[in-house]
Design an enzyme around this catalytic site. Structure first.
Site, short mmCIF file in Angstrom:
data_model
loop_
_atom_site.label_atom_id
_atom_site.label_comp_id
_atom_site.label_asym_id
_atom_site.label_seq_id
_atom_site.Cartn_x
_atom_site.Cartn_y
_atom_site.Cartn_z
N HIS A 280 4.49 3.88 12.15
CA HIS A 280 3.47 4.79 12.95
C HIS A 280 4.21 5.69 13.90
CE1 HIS A 280 -0.41 2.42 11.58
NE2 HIS A 280 0.47 2.41 10.46
N ASP B 18 6.52 1.48 6.68
CA ASP B 18 4.89 0.81 6.30
C ASP B 18 4.28 2.16 5.39
OD1 ASP B 18 2.50 -0.04 6.96
OD2 ASP B 18 2.11 1.04 8.79
N GLU C 28 -5.30 1.26 2.98
CA GLU C 28 -4.91 0.29 3.91
C GLU C 28 -4.89 0.70 5.25
OE1 GLU C 28 -2.43 -2.53 6.43
OE2 GLU C 28 -2.19 -0.41 5.99
N GLU C 29 -4.76 1.90 5.52
CA GLU C 29 -4.42 2.54 6.95
C GLU C 29 -5.89 2.88 7.50
OE1 GLU C 29 -2.10 2.12 8.64
OE2 GLU C 29 -0.24 2.21 7.35
N HIS D 24 0.80 -1.27 0.08
CA HIS D 24 0.04 -0.03 -0.05
C HIS D 24 0.71 1.32 0.11
CE1 HIS D 24 0.41 1.11 4.32
NE2 HIS D 24 0.64 -0.42 4.60
N ASP E 33 -0.76 4.48 0.94
CA ASP E 33 -1.16 5.53 1.78
C ASP E 33 -0.32 5.27 3.13
OD1 ASP E 33 -2.34 2.85 2.16
OD2 ASP E 33 -3.83 3.62 3.61
N ASP F 257 4.73 -6.10 4.26
CA ASP F 257 4.22 -5.50 5.42
C ASP F 257 4.13 -5.86 6.58
OD1 ASP F 257 2.98 -2.94 6.04
OD2 ASP F 257 0.90 -3.49 5.55
#
Length: 471
Positions: free
Chosen positions: A440, A119, A153-154, A88, A90, A177
Site C-alpha cells: 500500500h 499485495d 479484497e481491497e 487476490h 485487485d 497475503d
C-alpha cells in the site's frame, strides 16, 4: 516424492515467475466504478487481471474456472478433499510519485517494483508456481489443490461472498497475503462512514470550501487537499509554509483569485498498521484549526483531530486490547467535505480477537451520538483465531522452520486476509521477518530471492497437506 531440495526446484522457475508476474503487474487492476458492468462487477482492468491468470493456468494444462467476473480458480489433482490457496488480484490505488511507475514493473538489484508485487499479485503467482512445480514433478495429490483468486479484497470482499455461494468451500488452506512464519489470529474489522452535519455558517473573511483526503479505508491517506476562499490569502500562504517547515512535511499552496488550494503529503501505509504512516488528513486538519474560520467549522476540525489522531481509538472511546492480538487500531482512511454537504469520514477499525463485536459497535455509536454524528457500516469481518497446536498450523510452521532455520514465533495481526473466508484457514507468508513491508505504499516491491524461497515453502506445504487424508 523422496528426498527433495525444494529451493533448488523452485529456483528453476525464477525467470518464468518474473515473466508471468510482470505481465500481471502491468494491469492496473484498481476498482473502477466507471467501467463496471454486470459481467465485470469491479471494472475492466480487474477482469483483465483475472482472465490473465486463468489463461496462464489453461496454458499450463490446469483446470480453470471463471466465476461470473467475481473470482476464479486454478486447480489440479483428484479426490474428494480440497485444499485451498486464496489470494487476490485487485490492488489499491497508486498515489504519489513512483520511481519506476506503479504499473511499469521493473526488476533492479534483486527487487521487483510495482503496485501489487507484495499485495497480493506476487504471492498469488508464487503459489501458482508452487502448484506448477508439483505438477511438473509428476506428483499426484490425494486431494485437489485449488488456487482461488478474488478480485475485491481491497474493498468489501464481494468476490468471496459470491464465489462461495456457488463453489465448494475448501476443507482447509492458507492465504499468501501476510507474513511468515504464520498468522494464526486476525483482528475483527469494521469499515464504515461517519457523517457530520454541514457547518451552520462560514466566516465572511475566510471560508473552508472543500476538504478531501484518502481513497481507501484500509490505507493511511498519503495526500490531502483543502480549498479556502476569502481575504488576505497571502497570510494563509505564509502561515502554511511555516507550518510545513515546522512539521517537517511536504506540501504546497496555490493562490487562484480569491481561492487558495493547500495540499500536503503524509506517508501512506496499510490500514492495519497506521503507526507506520502519517495521516495527511490529520496533518492538514491541524493546520486548518489555526485559521480564523467560523466557530462551527473550527469545532468540527477540532473534533476530527481529537477523535482520530490517536490510531488506537482512545480518542473515540475504543481503547481496547488483549494479550493475543494487541490493541485496537483505528485508521481514518477518507475524509470528504464541501460547504453544503455533510462531512463524510471513512474509518477502518480493527478490534482485538477476544473483544466482542457488539461491544465495539455500541461504544462507537455512543461516542458518535454525543457529537450528533451518524454511522453507516459498510462491512464487518469477524476475527479469526486458530489454535497454535492445530494440525494445519503445525504442518505449515514445520515446513517454514525446516526450510529457513528460523524459529520466530507465529503471529497475530490486524490485517484482514482471505484466511477468514475459509472454514479453516491461516495466513502464511510471503513476507519474511525483517524484509521490507511496502504494501500500500509508493514504490511497493518484493525481494525476488524471497519469493523464490516462498515458492519452495508453498510447494512443500501443499505436498504435505495433500499426500494423505489426515490433515
Amino acid at each position: 516424492m523422496g528426498s527433495i531440495d525444494w529451493y533448488d526446484k523452485a529456483l528453476a522457475y525464477k525467470e518464468n515467475y518474473v515473466e508471468v508476474l510482470k505481465g500481471l503487474l502491468a494491469i492496473p487492476s484498481v476498482y473502477d466504478e466507471s467501467s463496471k458492468t454486470d459481467k465485470m462487477p469491479f471494472g475492466e482492468q480487474i477482469d483483465k487481471a483475472l482472465r490473465y491468470m486463468l489463461n496462464t493456468g489453461e496454458r499450463d494444462s490446469f483446470v480453470t474456472k471463471y466465476v461470473d467476473g467475481y473470482a476464479g480458480h486454478i486447480e489440479y489433482g483428484q479426490g474428494s478433499g480440497l485444499v485451498g490457496v486464496l489470494g487476490h488480484l485487485d490492488v489499491v490505488p497508486a498515489d504519489g510519485e513512483w520511481t519506476f511507475g506503479a504499473f511499469t514493473p521493473t526488476l533492479t538489484e534483486g527487487r521487483l517494483f510495482g503496485r501489487g508485487t507484495l499485495d497480493d499479485k506476487g504471492p498469488v503467482v508464487a503459489a501458482y508456481f508452487a502448484m506448477k512445480l508439483l505438477k511438473d514433478s509428476g506428483y499426484e495429490p490425494k486431494k485437489r489443490i485449488r488456487l482461488i483468486m478474488g478480485t475485491d479484497e481491497e474493498r468489501d470482499w464481494q468476490c468471496m461472498e459470491h464465489y462461495f455461494k456457488y463453489e465448494e468451500m475448501p476443507d482447509t488452506g492458507f492465504t499468501p497475503d501476510a507474513d511468515f512464519p504464520l498468522i494464526y489470529a486476525e483482528k475483527g474489522i469494521i469499515d464504515g462512514y461517519i457523517s457530520l452535519p454541514p457547518a451552520t455558517a462560514q466566516s465572511d473573511k475566510l471560508r473552508l470550501v472543500r476538504f478531501h483526503g484518502g481513497k481507501a479505508l484500509n490505507m493511511v491517506p498519503g495526500q490531502a487537499e483543502a480549498t479556502l476562499s476569502g481575504e488576505d490569502l497571502t497570510a494563509v500562504e505564509q502561515a502554511f509554509a511555516a507550518y510545513l517547515t515546522a512539521a517537517g512535511i511536504d506540501g504546497r499552496a496555490e493562490v487562484k483569485g480569491n481561492n487558495i488550494l493547500l495540499s500536503v503529503s503524509g506517508k501512506a501505509a496499510h490500514g492495519s498498521t497506521p503507526e507506520k504512516g502519517r495521516n495527511s488528513v490529520i496533518v492538514l486538519a491541524k493546520f486548518l484549526q489555526s485559521l480564523p474560520l467560523h466557530g462551527d467549522v473550527t469545532d468540527k476540525l477540532n473534533w476530527l483531530v481529537e477523535k482520530f489522531e490517536d490510531y488506537n481509538g482512545k480518542g473515540i472511546g475504543l481503547g481496547l486490547t488483549d494479550d493475543v492480538s494487541g490493541p485496537l487500531t483505528l485508521n481514518l482512511g477518507e475524509c470528504k467535505m464541501t460547504e453544503t454537504d455533510a462531512w463524510s469520514i471513512g474509518v477502518n477499525i480493527r478490534y482485538p480477537v477476544t473483544a466482542a463485536y457488539d461491544t465495539v459497535k455500541e461504544n462507537l455509536l455512543n461516542e458518535l451520538a454525543e457529537a450528533g454524528a451518524g454511522f453507516k457500516q459498510s462491512s464487518h469481518l469477524a476475527s479469526l483465531y486458530v489454535e497454535k497446536d492445530d494440525p494445519l498450523v503445525e504442518t505449515l510452521v514445520d515446513v517454514y522452520r525446516r526450510q529457513t532455520g528460523d524459529a520466530t514465533d507465529i503471529l497475530a495481526i490486524g490485517g484482514g486476509t482471505y484466511a477468514r473466508a475459509m472454514k479453516k484457514g491461516v495466513a502464511f507468508g510471503p513476507l519474511f521477518p525483517g524484509a521490507p513491508d511496502s504494501a500500500h505504499q509508493q514504490d511497493e516491491h518484493i525481494l525476488l530471492d524471497d519469493m523464490i524461497r516462498a515458492i519452495a515453502i508453498y510447494a512443500e506445504s501443499l505436498y504435505l497437506l495433500t499426500k494423505d487424508d489426515h490433515i
